[in-house]
Design an enzyme around this catalytic site. Sequence first.
Site, PDB file in Angstrom:
ATOM      1  N   HIS A   6      -2.672   1.248   6.817  1.00 49.80           N
ATOM      2  CA  HIS A   6      -3.046   1.158   5.393  1.00 49.80           C
ATOM      3  C   HIS A   6      -3.264   2.558   4.821  1.00 49.80           C
ATOM      4  O   HIS A   6      -3.823   3.438   5.476  1.00 49.80           O
ATOM      5  CB  HIS A   6      -4.317   0.328   5.226  1.00 49.80           C
ATOM      6  N   HIS A  23      -6.036   2.015  -4.282  1.00 51.23           N
ATOM      7  CA  HIS A  23      -5.013   1.528  -3.350  1.00 51.23           C
ATOM      8  C   HIS A  23      -4.532   0.130  -3.737  1.00 51.23           C
ATOM      9  O   HIS A  23      -5.197  -0.591  -4.485  1.00 51.23           O
ATOM     10  CB  HIS A  23      -5.552   1.507  -1.914  1.00 51.23           C
ATOM     11  N   CYS A  48       0.813  -1.225   0.000  1.00 46.66           N
ATOM     12  CA  CYS A  48       0.000   0.000   0.000  1.00 46.66           C
ATOM     13  C   CYS A  48       0.842   1.269   0.000  1.00 46.66           C
ATOM     14  O   CYS A  48       0.639   2.169  -0.826  1.00 46.66           O
ATOM     15  CB  CYS A  48      -0.993  -0.017   1.172  1.00 46.66           C
TER      16      CYS A  48
END
Length: 344
Positions: free
Chosen positions: A306, A318, A258
């Site tokens: 994240h 993402h 990420c």
Amino acid sequence: MASHRRPKQPTRMRTTVLGVTAAAAVVLSGQAAHAAPAKPSKDEVKAKVDALYEEAEQATEKFNGAKERQDKLETEIGQLQDQVARGQEDLNALRGTLGSMASAQYRSGGIDQSLALFLSADPDNYLDKASTLEQLSGQQVEAVQKIQAKQRTLAQQRQEAAGKLTDLDATRKELGEKKKVSSDKLAEAQALLNSLTAQERAQIKDEDSRASRGADGRAPDLGNVKPSGRAGAALAAAQTKIGSAYISGHEGPSSFDCSGLTQWAYKQANVSISRVTYTQANDGTRIGKSQLQPGDLVFFYSDIHHVGLYAGNNMVLHASNPRGGVKYESINNMPFQFGVRIGG
């Protein structure tokens, strides 16, 4: 007339029958206890896999942070070792200069005892006695003082390098631990997915696709706000990677985790941001959900493990997880914490 009664069953026989019945019940209950547990449903497996992906990503971001610290320490240690090597050369040159002075003195009729002691095998303790400097000429005193200063600098640099080497050992240990945690979680998740039928795995893939692209299979509606500036350029770069694989520790150009994706995307826009979520969260100005514009960083979960790029209309782009890869997803599918607007 005589009555015909059924003979009374012996007590021993009744006890035996009861015992057999009880024994059978025990056997049956034991078999039930040892029976294979019910196979988890597709949805249960999916939920467990998603939880494992989150745990793996937490470890991955800590791994990335340790890797970043390791790289920085290795660079600093290399620089210090170069400084020590150059400093030792300078020290040798200074001692050579002082030696030349001693030689000149000797040729002119004798060497000063203070200078001779300094040039002996163990000059350091001798130099601690400041009174010896009084017996040397001004030029010799200056040379000795330069040597003393260089010796102190070298000692400090060696001590600093030793401390950083200790930190490097600890960082490498942490690196290995976090990598193992992440790998173990991902392996457990894959084993769970492998326990499903091919049809069930296909259903999960279809559900993921519909969640990111909508029931009609089209790209999501990103609204009417047009991306602009460096943030818009970063989003545009990330959009070229839709469908790329998610791999822990990767930062492009063909696979990402990420924070690797967000760092890579901003690099394409000529903006440098840090490597991990925990530091990216401080790379710009924090903003709320209502302030988000396309290209802003968006952080999720209470420990901010994240991150993605805001794509518009409550959608995020993402690197999701090993199952979903780089994709769009609703911002409401994860616990949003805050956005970050990157300057530049």
